[in-house]
Design an enzyme around this catalytic site. Structure first.
Site, mmCIF file in Angstrom:
data_model
loop_
_atom_site.group_PDB
_atom_site.id
_atom_site.type_symbol
_atom_site.label_atom_id
_atom_site.label_comp_id
_atom_site.label_asym_id
_atom_site.label_seq_id
_atom_site.Cartn_x
_atom_site.Cartn_y
_atom_site.Cartn_z
ATOM 1 N N GLU A 58 -4.823 2.692 -4.173
ATOM 2 C CA GLU A 58 -3.544 2.386 -3.856
ATOM 3 C C GLU A 58 -3.014 1.162 -3.614
ATOM 4 O O GLU A 58 -1.913 1.384 -2.933
ATOM 5 C CB GLU A 58 -2.913 3.276 -3.126
ATOM 6 N N ASP B 168 0.759 -1.431 -0.175
ATOM 7 C CA ASP B 168 -0.047 -0.080 -0.113
ATOM 8 C C ASP B 168 0.872 1.148 -0.053
ATOM 9 O O ASP B 168 1.738 1.397 0.731
ATOM 10 C CB ASP B 168 -1.157 0.240 1.203
#
Length: 393
Positions: A304, A261
């Site tokens: 993301e 992430d």
């Protein structure tokens, strides 16, 4: 029977090839792959070769006829090389490409050297042309990438049938049983032209089948690929990851999942705009593709959040994370104008009944632990327990 003489049959075949060469661009359209473009050129070259063949046959004693036939031989073999290139793009690297290149060079060269001996050049070129077609037929076997079977077998069979026709006619000519002019009258040449016409039709159908197969694969790729990064999307990842996990369990191979992430990604979007955020995602996706092994799965699961699934233990997963982190820290300031980092969670497949959701859930929990401890780091997941496995099942 007069209407079925060699000249008439030859003109029909020429018309057939010209029609096919004109139809393929209309059917396929402008936006086609390099493989489809090569297939179109193959039929165009065959149309040119058959047209010039019947312009220069039967021989009339003109000095230019031998050179026209030599040019025809060169165009014919260029067509074989072009079709071989299409097969290599459709099916993956093909064995025999070097042998095919030798045939494509040797056929016209021998034809030119033997231009004063009509029988020798006829037998030589028939033998070499047949060998080239045999190599092309073999190229249809054992594809290096996923491909439909039917069009490959049709193309292989059509090529093999023409090979038998070429070599049989050449052998008969060498033994004196058939005239060695390409347009000479007689049942052998008539049968050969009919066979060629039928096989050309089969090749045309095969090319359309290959193009349809390729188009279907491209559409399939769009469904399972993330448009922004070029990585697998969640759907594509789950489909391929299930098969990868089953193979690892069956073969008792280690399997590692990395959940990734990007850190503070919302700040990038808020401060620099969504285009800057997209550039960051594209950069990270490219680095993931470049640093992973071919057998590893890389996906953007959404936003993301990314995932890597690889055959390997904790050491190999950490090594991949180290390569990716180092590459990102070097590339981000140069390409984005600001630093970029990520947090990661690592989980190893446990022996027993652990499935994909359980493995990813442990990697995701490790990812959140990495974020809670300051971001920009990799954390290992806790080993699975029987209760946790049952809860995720």
């Amino acid at each position: 029977m007069r209407a079925l003489d060699v000249a008439s049959l030859g003109l029909l075949t020429v018309g057939q090839l010209v029609t096919m060469a004109a139809l393929l661009p209309l059917v396929m359209g402008r936006r086609i792959s390099p493989a489809a473009r090569r297939a179109q050129r193959f039929f165009l070259l065959q149309a040119v070769a058959w047209t010039s063949l019947f312009v220069a046959s039967p021989p009339r004693g003109n000095s230019w006829e031998a050179w026209v036939l030599t040019g025809t031989a060169a165009v014919t073999m260029l067509g074989q090389w072009t079709l071989g290139g299409a097969l290599a793009l459709w099916l993956g690297p093909r064995p025999g490409r070097q042998a095919l290149l030798l045939c494509c060079l040797a056929g016209p060269a021998g034809f030119a050297l033997l231009r004063s001996d009509a029988l020798a050049r006829f037998v030589w070129f028939s033998a070499v042309q047949g060998l080239g077609l045999l190599i092309l037929a073999r190229m249809c076997l054992r594809p290096g990438r996923e491909s439909a079977r039917r069009w490959r077998w049709v193309l292989c069979g059509a090529g093999g049938a023409v090979v038998l026709g070429l070599w049989s006619r050449a052998a008969w000519a060498w033994l004196g049983g058939v005239p060695h002019s390409y347009a000479s009258q007689g049942p052998v040449n008539q049968a050969f032209i009919i066979l060629s016409s039928l096989c050309i039709t089969a090749m045309f159908a095969s090319v359309l089948g290959a193009w349809r197969d390729e188009t279907s694969q491209q559409l399939r790729s769009l469904v399972v690929t993330d448009e922004l990064t070029g990585l697998l999307n969640r759907r594509g990842f789950e489909e391929q990851a299930q098969a990868m996990l089953a193979r690892a369990v069956r073969q008792r191979q280690p399997l590692a999942a990395l959940m990734l992430d990007l850190d503070h990604f919302k700040r990038v979007n808020d401060a620099l705009g969504h285009e800057a955020g997209d550039q960051a995602l594209r950069l990270f996706g490219r680095l993931m593709r470049d640093r992973r092994r071919e057998s590893d799965l890389a996906a953007r699961l959404g936003g993301e959040e990314f995932c890597l699934l690889l055959h390997g233990d904790a050491a190999s997963a950490r090594a991949l994370d180290g390569r990716l982190r180092q590459a990102l820290r070097a590339a981000a300031p140069a390409e984005l104008g600001h630093a970029l980092d990520y947090s990661a969670g690592l989980a190893l497949l446990q022996a027993g009944s652990e499935d994909l959701p359980a493995l990813l859930a442990r990697a995701d929990a490790a990812l959140y632990a990495a974020k809670a401890q300051g971001r920009g780091q990799l954390q290992n997941a806790a080993p699975a327990t029987i209760s946790s496995i049952a809860a995720c099942a």
